[in-house]
Design an enzyme around this catalytic site. Structure first.
Site, PDB file in Angstrom:
ATOM      1  N   ASP A 108       0.845  -1.193   0.000  1.00 11.03           N
ATOM      2  CA  ASP A 108       0.000   0.000   0.000  1.00 11.03           C
ATOM      3  C   ASP A 108       0.885   1.249   0.000  1.00 11.03           C
ATOM      4  O   ASP A 108       1.924   1.256  -0.665  1.00 11.03           O
ATOM      5  CB  ASP A 108      -0.932  -0.037   1.216  1.00 11.03           C
ATOM      6  CG  ASP A 108      -2.258   0.657   0.972  1.00 11.03           C
ATOM      7  OD1 ASP A 108      -2.246   1.889   0.767  1.00 11.03           O
ATOM      8  OD2 ASP A 108      -3.301  -0.010   0.989  1.00 11.03           O
ATOM      9  N   HIS A 184      -3.755   6.178   3.507  1.00  9.30           N
ATOM     10  CA  HIS A 184      -4.438   4.992   2.986  1.00  9.30           C
ATOM     11  C   HIS A 184      -3.829   3.704   3.533  1.00  9.30           C
ATOM     12  O   HIS A 184      -4.538   2.816   4.022  1.00  9.30           O
ATOM     13  CB  HIS A 184      -4.360   5.021   1.458  1.00  9.30           C
ATOM     14  CG  HIS A 184      -5.217   4.001   0.765  1.00  9.30           C
ATOM     15  ND1 HIS A 184      -4.771   2.730   0.488  1.00  9.30           N
ATOM     16  CD2 HIS A 184      -6.477   4.069   0.276  1.00  9.30           C
ATOM     17  CE1 HIS A 184      -5.727   2.065  -0.151  1.00  9.30           C
ATOM     18  NE2 HIS A 184      -6.778   2.856  -0.284  1.00  9.30           N
ATOM     19  N   SER A 515     -11.101  -0.724  -0.772  1.00  7.45           N
ATOM     20  CA  SER A 515      -9.813  -0.695  -0.071  1.00  7.45           C
ATOM     21  C   SER A 515      -9.979  -1.042   1.403  1.00  7.45           C
ATOM     22  O   SER A 515      -9.053  -1.559   2.031  1.00  7.45           O
ATOM     23  CB  SER A 515      -9.188   0.699  -0.176  1.00  7.45           C
ATOM     24  OG  SER A 515      -8.619   0.918  -1.436  1.00  7.45           O
TER      25      SER A 515
END
Length: 730
Positions: A108, A184, A515
């Site tokens: 990620d 994220h 996600s």
């Protein structure tokens, strides 16, 4: 001079177990290397002109030479909602010791190591099979790792070449290390395996005990996604991350990244996630990937390789209702996560179209930037109507704030997920509520309104529902493989986040997307793996799919938040919504070995060279369509049923040794099904039993997809696989 760019020279499965020998061979082939892949598979990245790339492709042993591409992200209550509360002594969380001893790798945007979610209180020592490192870099050193966050690596060469500009670290556009600059990766990692954090909340909302799915599992992060320039995650960096993760000894990989339609083939290096995940799966590493956020349109699902667990997103039973009180004492309701900047009193309210800067266009209707007359907007709450899916509440809030407005009510087509507007209080409503407010504005001489403070309410909404944004099947590249496989919570999920703003926030954020659903499955997979250490990735996927739920909290069929709000089907949620406590004891599993994937690839039309380059086996492909249909998936999908077809499956008993299962058939409309045998018997000498399913069309016209189920039942287990069928006539 000809332009050069990074190309990936893919050489398939490594032929030598010594990575040093493999790398020396790469150096001998080419000296100007961007990176060498030598652990999970063989290949390297290098800067080449098109003519040089063609020359390299002709070398013996080279499978493919392709340009480097950029991929994108697929942008608490959820664990209790799925029945994994930490107070129970009988659920999967307890039986698995909370994922103890399992290593989850997260590919990620990196990690914020100081987050409380990554503290190592209560963690066991680092597992002996861990071979990785804590790679140092800007604002990141080895002391940032601990017994929870046991490893960190970062890969930047691919994105540096793609952007052709250096990172400007002085302006903070990114950080040259595994430290997360976007939030994220921190969010997804903490969903999968964050440790216990008391009093977690987002601006006072969703308060409670936060944790990941496997709070005693260890984490290793691989930063491949960057924020500088146009941002993104390149194939070269992704492949390097997969290669290192395989070497490091991770047990599970969570990858909330994808590439948009049109998809590349599974043997094409531009589909780096399919390539990397194949090699990981071949080494026994389960790979979970997000289904993408381009739903609810059909055929938008991403990460469709059959060896990947592809995860759709659903809502949970938590909402943030916010009152809107009008001057006529009518109270209407929307949703919001903005708890600050409220004046708590009545304020003038107006419709954006009434204060348009330019009457000749309708841009003010959706509050596009620069469309509002500041003299008329100042001090007002503005009602805006979104006219397309590209308009969002955040951009409308900027427009209203710039024009001097003090609040926003944003009416839009029903969509899932909330985001803070930061600048002014914002409330999202549907078109029905928006129209009621507009009617009041048009009738009142001096319309006024008061915006309430959001509240956290649990258990009052029918749930789950498949999120409107979640990528939908069927697969556009291999329609015989059902995708997505499974659904999990992915709407308004609270998890760790990087500090932001002047007050540096609470360290948590509410985000929505597949996600977020992907690491839910990664965490659950860690729990299953902790109990069933020898289960293959296919066995784990089978357990998740065959035990999934198709019913909501009110026992009605799960719906999808698409344009029709229909009952969700397998193209929306695969086998259904994950049921972790049932997945630990599925009764039967549909297992798959690497050679089965080889037969599948040959059956779909890949050449022997392409398949040989991807696998350890010297493939000699003969195209047999039944090899495509007979891959032992926990689903059956036939996109072109011509009168009659028979497919094969086999199941492995993982329940009581002496077992008997009976078939229950729910045939798709217009199709007849015959299962042979109809009873499966297992004993000490027979633990794997094959069966066949024959489908007959009964209609006379072309049809769209129809859906059904095949269920194997014993007194304790219900083993369900979804069936998707489209009949054609010739």
């Amino acid at each position: 001079m000809p332009m050069s760019q990074v190309h990936i020279v893919y050489m398939g499965e490594k032929e030598n177990e010594d990575p040093t020998v493999t790398k020396m061979f790469h150096y001998k082939m080419l000296s100007d290397l961007l990176g060498s892949y030598k652990h999970g598979f063989s290949g390297f990245a290098a800067r080449l002109t098109d003519s040089q790339a063609k020359e390299i492709e002709a070398f013996p042993g080279v499978v493919q030479v392709i340009p480097n591409q950029v991929h994108k992200f697929h942008t608490t209550r959820s664990w209790d909602f799925m029945g994994l509360n930490d107070h129970s002594t009988t659920n999967l969380l307890t039986k698995s010791n909370m994922g103890e001893g399992i290593i989850i790798g997260v590919i990620d945007s990196g990690v914020w190591p100081e987050s409380e979610s990554f503290n190592d209180r209560g963690m066991n020592p680092i597992p002996p099979h861990w071979k990785g490192i804590c790679q140092e870099g800007q604002l990141f050193n080895s002391s940032n790792c601990n017994k929870k966050l046991i490893g960190a690596r970062w890969f930047v060469k691919g994105i540096l070449d793609q952007s052709q500009t250096p990172i400007n670290i002085s302006n903070g556009e990114d950080i040259l290390s595994a430290r997360d600059s976007s939030g994220h990766g921190t969010h997804t990692a903490s969903i999968a395996a964050g440790n216990f954090v008391v009093n977690a909340n987002y601006e006072g909302l969703a308060a409670g005990l936060a944790r990941g799915g496997a709070p005693r599992a260890h984490l290793a992060v691989y930063k491949v996604c960057w924020s500088f320039g146009h941002g993104g995650c390149t194939d070269a960096d992704l492949l390097k991350a997969f290669d290192k993760a395989i070497q490091d000894g991770v047990d599970i990989l969570s990858v909330s990244i994808g590439i948009s339609i049109p998809l590349f083939s599974y043997a094409d290096q531009r589909n780096s996630i399919a390539i990397g995940s194949f090699h990981a799966t071949a080494k026994g590493i389960t790979v979970a990937c997000s289904a993408g956020n381009d739903g609810p349109t059909a055929m938008t699902v991403e990460n469709t390789a059959p060896w990947i667990i592809t995860v759709a997103a659903t809502t949970i039973d938590r909402a943030f209702p916010t009152a809107i009180t009008l001057g006529n004492n009518l109270t209407l309701w929307g949703q919001s996560v903005d708890t600050r900047m409220h004046n708590h009193g009545f304020t003038g309210i107006t419709f954006s179209d009434r204060i348009a800067l330019n009457d000749s266009d309708d841009s003010a209707l959706g509050c596009k930037r620069g469309s509002l007359n500041a003299a008329l907007a100042a001090g007002q709450i503005i009602l805006c109507f979104s006219q397309s899916s590209t308009q969002n509440i955040f951009s409308a809030a900027i427009s209203v704030a710039e024009a001097g407005g003090v609040g926003l009510i944003f009416a839009q087509y029903r969509s899932d997920g909330l985001e803070s507007c930061h600048y002014i209080p914002c409330i999202k409503v549907d078109y029905e509520v928006g129209t009621q407010i507009l009617s009041y504005i048009r009738k009142a001489r001096s319309p006024i309104a008061k915006l309430g403070i959001p509240k956290t309410i649990i258990g009052k909404w029918v749930s789950p529902k498949v999120a409107d944004f979640s990528g939908r099947g069927p697969s556009s590249i291999s329609p015989t493989v059902l995708k997505p496989d499974i659904a999990a919570p992915g709407v308004d999920i609270i998890a760790a986040y990087i500090p932001f703003g002047a007050e540096k926030s609470s360290g948590f954020a509410l985000l929505s997307g597949t996600s977020m659903s992907c690491p839910h499955i990664a965490g659950i997979t860690a729990l299953i793996k902790s109990v069933h250490k020898n289960w293959s990735p296919a066995a784990i996927r089978s357990a998740l799919v065959t035990t999934a739920s198709q019913k909501g909290t009110d026992r009605s069929n799960i719906a999808e938040e698409g344009s029709t709000r229909k009952v969700a089907d397998p193209f929306d949620m695969g086998g259904g919504v994950v049921n972790p406590n049932r997945a630990i004891d599925p009764g039967l599993i549909y297992d798959i070995e690497t050679n089965d994937y080889v037969k599948f690839l040959c059956g779909t039309g890949f050449s022997s060279n392409s398949v040989s380059g991807l696998t350890q086996t010297k493939a000699n492909c003969t195209k047999n369509r039944l090899n495509e249909l007979n891959l032992n998936l926990p689903s059956i999908t036939i996109p072109y049923l011509k009168r009659k077809v028979t497919v094969s499956r086999k199941v492995t008993n993982v329940g009581p040794v002496e077992s008997m299962y009976k078939a229950v058939v729910e045939a798709p409309q217009g199709v007849k099904m015959k299962v042979e045998p109809q009873i499966l018997r297992f004993n000490k000498t027979t633990q794997i039993v094959p069966f066949k399913v024959t489908f007959f069309t009964t209609g006379k016209v072309y049809g769209d997809y129809r859906f059904g189920r095949l269920i194997w039942r014993d007194p304790k287990h219900t083993v369900t696989i979804p069936i998707s069928m489209r009949a054609i006539f010739v």
